[in-house]
Design a protein around this motif. Sequence first.
Motif, mmCIF file in Angstrom:
data_model
loop_
_atom_site.group_PDB
_atom_site.id
_atom_site.type_symbol
_atom_site.label_atom_id
_atom_site.label_comp_id
_atom_site.label_asym_id
_atom_site.label_seq_id
_atom_site.Cartn_x
_atom_site.Cartn_y
_atom_site.Cartn_z
ATOM 1 N N VAL A 183 0.853 -1.191 0.000
ATOM 2 C CA VAL A 183 0.000 0.000 0.000
ATOM 3 C C VAL A 183 0.887 1.239 0.000
ATOM 4 C CG1 VAL A 183 -1.713 1.327 1.297
ATOM 5 C CG2 VAL A 183 -1.908 -1.157 1.184
ATOM 6 N N HIS A 184 0.630 2.143 -0.912
ATOM 7 C CA HIS A 184 1.393 3.385 -0.962
ATOM 8 C C HIS A 184 0.436 4.559 -0.956
ATOM 9 C CE1 HIS A 184 5.113 1.270 -1.682
ATOM 10 N NE2 HIS A 184 4.510 0.547 -2.598
ATOM 11 N N VAL A 185 0.805 5.579 -0.201
ATOM 12 C CA VAL A 185 -0.049 6.761 -0.107
ATOM 13 C C VAL A 185 0.786 8.004 -0.416
ATOM 14 C CG1 VAL A 185 -1.475 8.163 1.420
ATOM 15 C CG2 VAL A 185 -1.520 5.684 1.617
ATOM 16 N N GLU A 202 -3.997 6.879 -3.078
ATOM 17 C CA GLU A 202 -3.529 5.616 -2.516
ATOM 18 C C GLU A 202 -3.506 4.524 -3.579
ATOM 19 O OE1 GLU A 202 -4.940 3.407 1.475
ATOM 20 O OE2 GLU A 202 -6.054 2.800 -0.310
ATOM 21 N N THR A 203 -2.490 3.677 -3.531
ATOM 22 C CA THR A 203 -2.494 2.452 -4.343
ATOM 23 C C THR A 203 -2.479 1.253 -3.413
ATOM 24 O OG1 THR A 203 -0.074 2.290 -4.450
ATOM 25 C CG2 THR A 203 -1.150 3.573 -6.184
ATOM 26 N N SER A 204 -3.152 0.187 -3.840
ATOM 27 C CA SER A 204 -3.136 -1.077 -3.102
ATOM 28 C C SER A 204 -2.898 -2.169 -4.122
ATOM 29 C CB SER A 204 -4.470 -1.338 -2.402
ATOM 30 O OG SER A 204 -4.818 -0.253 -1.594
ATOM 31 N N GLY A 205 -1.829 -2.908 -3.946
ATOM 32 C CA GLY A 205 -1.524 -3.926 -4.940
ATOM 33 C C GLY A 205 -0.807 -5.107 -4.345
ATOM 34 N N SER A 206 -0.309 -5.953 -5.239
ATOM 35 C CA SER A 206 0.252 -7.226 -4.806
ATOM 36 C C SER A 206 1.766 -7.278 -4.969
ATOM 37 C CB SER A 206 -0.392 -8.363 -5.601
ATOM 38 O OG SER A 206 -0.147 -8.177 -6.988
ATOM 39 N N ASN A 207 2.377 -6.217 -5.487
ATOM 40 C CA ASN A 207 3.814 -6.272 -5.746
ATOM 41 C C ASN A 207 4.458 -4.935 -5.340
ATOM 42 O OD1 ASN A 207 6.355 -5.971 -7.249
ATOM 43 N ND2 ASN A 207 5.817 -7.947 -8.155
ATOM 44 N N GLU A 208 5.176 -4.972 -4.236
ATOM 45 C CA GLU A 208 5.775 -3.777 -3.646
ATOM 46 C C GLU A 208 6.594 -2.979 -4.670
ATOM 47 O OE1 GLU A 208 5.489 -2.540 -0.558
ATOM 48 O OE2 GLU A 208 6.984 -0.965 -0.959
ATOM 49 N N TRP A 265 -3.581 9.515 6.326
ATOM 50 C CA TRP A 265 -4.985 9.099 6.455
ATOM 51 C C TRP A 265 -5.635 9.711 7.702
ATOM 52 C CZ3 TRP A 265 -8.067 8.119 2.895
ATOM 53 C CH2 TRP A 265 -7.710 7.344 1.788
ATOM 54 N N GLY A 266 -4.844 9.859 8.759
ATOM 55 C CA GLY A 266 -5.367 10.460 9.990
ATOM 56 C C GLY A 266 -5.879 11.872 9.745
ATOM 57 N N LEU A 267 -5.162 12.598 8.911
ATOM 58 C CA LEU A 267 -5.610 13.947 8.549
ATOM 59 C C LEU A 267 -6.920 13.877 7.755
ATOM 60 C CD1 LEU A 267 -5.350 16.997 7.959
ATOM 61 C CD2 LEU A 267 -3.764 16.409 6.109
ATOM 62 N N ARG A 268 -6.924 13.063 6.715
ATOM 63 C CA ARG A 268 -8.122 12.983 5.875
ATOM 64 C C ARG A 268 -9.333 12.470 6.659
ATOM 65 N NH1 ARG A 268 -12.205 12.527 4.670
ATOM 66 N NH2 ARG A 268 -13.266 11.729 2.813
ATOM 67 N N GLU A 269 -9.133 11.402 7.415
ATOM 68 C CA GLU A 269 -10.262 10.827 8.159
ATOM 69 C C GLU A 269 -10.642 11.689 9.364
ATOM 70 O OE1 GLU A 269 -10.677 6.249 7.944
ATOM 71 O OE2 GLU A 269 -8.561 6.567 8.339
ATOM 72 N N GLY A 270 -9.709 12.556 9.785
ATOM 73 C CA GLY A 270 -9.972 13.365 10.973
ATOM 74 C C GLY A 270 -10.846 14.592 10.728
ATOM 75 N N ILE A 271 -11.062 14.940 9.478
ATOM 76 C CA ILE A 271 -11.812 16.175 9.181
ATOM 77 C C ILE A 271 -13.173 16.171 9.865
ATOM 78 C CG2 ILE A 271 -12.768 17.655 7.370
ATOM 79 C CD1 ILE A 271 -10.705 16.425 5.422
ATOM 80 N N SER A 272 -13.862 15.033 9.733
ATOM 81 C CA SER A 272 -15.221 14.932 10.266
ATOM 82 C C SER A 272 -15.231 15.106 11.788
ATOM 83 C CB SER A 272 -15.807 13.578 9.852
ATOM 84 O OG SER A 272 -17.124 13.485 10.268
ATOM 85 N N VAL A 273 -14.267 14.494 12.466
ATOM 86 C CA VAL A 273 -14.193 14.600 13.928
ATOM 87 C C VAL A 273 -13.805 16.026 14.335
ATOM 88 C CG1 VAL A 273 -13.118 13.656 16.012
ATOM 89 C CG2 VAL A 273 -13.540 12.160 14.033
ATOM 90 N N ALA A 274 -12.851 16.598 13.581
ATOM 91 C CA ALA A 274 -12.430 17.971 13.884
ATOM 92 C C ALA A 274 -13.603 18.942 13.783
ATOM 93 C CB ALA A 274 -11.312 18.386 12.935
ATOM 94 N N LEU A 275 -14.434 18.723 12.770
ATOM 95 C CA LEU A 275 -15.606 19.579 12.591
ATOM 96 C C LEU A 275 -16.529 19.491 13.792
ATOM 97 C CD1 LEU A 275 -16.254 18.836 8.836
ATOM 98 C CD2 LEU A 275 -16.139 21.146 9.794
ATOM 99 N N LYS A 276 -16.648 18.290 14.328
ATOM 100 C CA LYS A 276 -17.504 18.120 15.497
ATOM 101 C C LYS A 276 -16.918 18.892 16.685
ATOM 102 C CE LYS A 276 -19.928 14.769 18.263
ATOM 103 N NZ LYS A 276 -19.599 13.716 19.217
ATOM 104 N N HIS A 277 -15.600 18.827 16.855
ATOM 105 C CA HIS A 277 -14.953 19.564 17.938
ATOM 106 C C HIS A 277 -15.149 21.071 17.786
ATOM 107 C CE1 HIS A 277 -11.862 16.146 18.934
ATOM 108 N NE2 HIS A 277 -13.114 15.752 18.975
ATOM 109 N N ALA A 278 -15.256 21.508 16.527
ATOM 110 C CA ALA A 278 -15.318 22.947 16.269
ATOM 111 C C ALA A 278 -16.665 23.560 16.627
ATOM 112 C CB ALA A 278 -14.985 23.223 14.811
ATOM 113 N N GLY A 279 -17.656 22.742 16.905
ATOM 114 C CA GLY A 279 -18.975 23.272 17.252
ATOM 115 C C GLY A 279 -20.066 22.536 16.504
ATOM 116 N N ALA A 280 -21.075 23.275 16.058
ATOM 117 C CA ALA A 280 -22.160 22.658 15.294
ATOM 118 C C ALA A 280 -21.750 22.576 13.829
ATOM 119 C CB ALA A 280 -23.426 23.481 15.430
ATOM 120 N N VAL A 281 -22.343 21.626 13.103
ATOM 121 C CA VAL A 281 -21.973 21.496 11.704
ATOM 122 C C VAL A 281 -23.158 21.039 10.858
ATOM 123 C CG1 VAL A 281 -20.967 19.211 12.194
ATOM 124 C CG2 VAL A 281 -20.363 20.379 10.081
ATOM 125 N N TYR A 282 -23.362 21.719 9.752
ATOM 126 C CA TYR A 282 -24.366 21.318 8.766
ATOM 127 C C TYR A 282 -23.646 20.472 7.724
ATOM 128 C CZ TYR A 282 -26.988 24.998 11.030
ATOM 129 O OH TYR A 282 -27.612 25.772 11.977
#
Lengths: 488, 488
Positions: A230-232, A295-301, A337-354
Amino acid sequence: MPLIRDPSYARVESSDIDYFRGLLGDTGVITDSTALQALNQDWMGKYEGKSTVALRPKSTEQVSKILAHCNARRLAVVPQGGNTGLVGGSVPLFDEIVLTTTNLNRIISFDEVSGTLVCESGCILEELDRHVGGHGFTMPLDLGAKGSCQIGGNVSTNAGGLRLLRYGSLHGTVLGLEAVLADGTIVDTLQTLRKDNTGYDLKQLFIGAEGTLGVVTAVSILCPPRPSAVHVSYLAVPDFATIQKVFVRARQKLGEILSAFEFLDQQSLELTLEHLEGVRNPLPDTQTPFYLVVETSGSNEAHDYEKMEGFLEEVMEEGWVLDGTIAQDSTQTAAIWGLREGISVALKHAGAVYKYDLSMPVPEMYSLVEETRQRLAGLPVEVVGYGHLGDGNLHLNISTKHYDENILKHIEPFVYEWTAARRGSVSAEHGLGQMKADCIGYTKSQEAVKLMGQIKRVFDPNGILNPYKVLPQDGASRGDHHANAMAA
Amino acid sequence: MPLIRDPSYARVESSDIDYFRGLLGDTGVITDSTALQALNQDWMGKYEGKSTVALRPKSTEQVSKILAHCNARRLAVVPQGGNTGLVGGSVPLFDEIVLTTTNLNRIISFDEVSGTLVCESGCILEELDRHVGGHGFTMPLDLGAKGSCQIGGNVSTNAGGLRLLRYGSLHGTVLGLEAVLADGTIVDTLQTLRKDNTGYDLKQLFIGAEGTLGVVTAVSILCPPRPSAVHVSYLAVPDFATIQKVFVRARQKLGEILSAFEFLDQQSLELTLEHLEGVRNPLPDTQTPFYLVVETSGSNEAHDYEKMEGFLEEVMEEGWVLDGTIAQDSTQTAAIWGLREGISVALKHAGAVYKYDLSMPVPEMYSLVEETRQRLAGLPVEVVGYGHLGDGNLHLNISTKHYDENILKHIEPFVYEWTAARRGSVSAEHGLGQMKADCIGYTKSQEAVKLMGQIKRVFDPNGILNPYKVLPQDGASRGDHHANAMAA
């Protein structure tokens, strides 16, 4: 949405509780108000019901008996999985009984030749991925909530997530289902066959029905071989038009190993860095309006790294990518990935969100973010756009301190109308739930919605399953005129 | 199957013909008996109806008006695409009106960024592949009949074919459909979105419904990038257990580029070499009970060839493969595929053939061929087995000079019961049609079949669409006891 409780539903009586206790034992029936609170409310704290009883069956037969009883008594029921949804689909509005699948959590079988997993619906996605990972396979879907969402909920909401680009939707990877209809009938299509053309593909109706047609109790799902490499990479891109060029090139150069193509805007990045601890900026010296996670996911490094490097060289030579980095180890991969996946949680910390989850033709996608930003200029909000660009799926989020009706009026129906005018979907992957129960007309024609209503009546004649959700109550929905305009 | 014409259907009268001529013009209404013959009969010459009129609409609106008229008049209708099916699904049994989609053949749009094709249902598969090929994409399905089958028929029969292993089923790749219901209602779900979770996924019901729920008039389908490198190898394997080891290794070593894993037995090979001109044996010096066709499709010539070579070296070193060859050019590639795809045509040349299209767990697959061979020992038949091993899909064919009821009695219900006992499907990809209209119970439960009947009544209350097909006439089907045994 000032909905009124439908008086045709009965109210739970002590004799009902007695019946449930007899069937499930004391531990299977939750009436304690503290315990109920977590089940009455969604994780964002945006939707809250007033259920007085939740049931925790351990078998399909128990689900069948619960529903048969509720159907005979006209008691409304809300099926609930991990309760990680974003549209209030898995919590009651009023006093609907909560039926949680948490204790339906057995893995039934895994076939190492074909990669077919059969399991009950309450299994947690991350645990399933660990299980099949031990056999050299991976789950065909992945999403931020993987640590608590359940496969039955994933199927019922047709969850998309981060790797749909590579493995396709659940409509293709789910091979079979077991579901219980409102009257207690167990419909078993739990086949493990890749191909089966005997009659109508009923399981498809339950995928994405948000529990309104039946309660999914078990799933058979095809798992792809776990990628050994896996390469990102994380890329800085100057504008949205250029992102599309990078995407076309990625499909050409990375071909079959391309497994994710995600974008975030500068505003998403800044908000996440500010509100989420432990997140770091992968390109701290570069500031640009857009960033990509490829991201790539494959069978040969060796082959895969060569492809990713070649791709990155090309798009930088073209001047499309201003700066870029390839993660060199699993820590760096996790950070991106933590940054990308964290956006949604960060938004929740920031207050209300539409939150708006839209799909539309890729070229037009970001214009909606810009127009929304213009529309809300002067209001105390931050408008951010990110999402699964490879799938044409935009997450438009409007962050503010507190929910405010005035802000909402500026957003809706504008966002829905804008999307409908481009023949997009007002719910790409989150579902309709209670948030958008009257919005289906923005994306689907009247004829289609009418058919859905007829199907609902076949599967659940008394309407006890997840009422007030998905389909409009009165048969008409807000977007109808758009659907008509579209058909003309 | 001595079915009787359902007397509740009206017979076509001259006033009906007048109506159709007014709507479609003279060229759109076929009443000439010679022209009708090709539409009344399937290509194998096994099924033949007695329709006196066929209609050739040019637009969805014409289809809508035809069906509205037929529905009001209770005239039965058989939708027909390329008429390449194998179960008599696209020809009438009695005097049903044939509605052919041949003139619905416009390509509506192709999006080069996403790879989404939108076209009418009468477009020929091979022509579509050529069209999207010009843009660097490929159709996500491929089958022997590609030169004459139509995309609407592919969708209506949920055609599988040779590359399902790689691109998945049409349930995953079809993004949207336009279909006309029995009463003329046009249901437009012709979205081009990869993700859309607004309500029930109605299009899925039409995929594989064999024209019994509506007439598919247009399709939106996701095309993958055209592979720039294709490699095909042909391998000789001593026994069926070893084939499975080779398959597992192929998935590991070839991973994401594996695009086909087909097998044929010695009997299939010999019969094809004998009855089909121009076919040659890729390994003339090796005789073994089984042969494999393994294909890779990828984006990097050098990487892909290295993977295929490495795979072949490994399986030969293991002693699993006795002999093997990798096609060195497109002529050799075409020769190997010509052999594999030619089996079905060769069987037709050889005389009459009883065709069974089954899916089941891979380890048990070939036992059915062997048991059938034993059962028919002494009869003038040749039993051959081949198919899409990677999908668990066996084509069991019994070749003989002429159709013979006595032979049939030895085959059925044995084959269906054997398959049902292993929870397989009695129609993996061909559909049920008229051949297996009473066989659904071998694979689907009574509860599921009941739901299908209810859905049929919602979509087509008068039952005018493709009658006598797919679902059993009387509600009960031959395999019911198996379904019950299975549920117990």
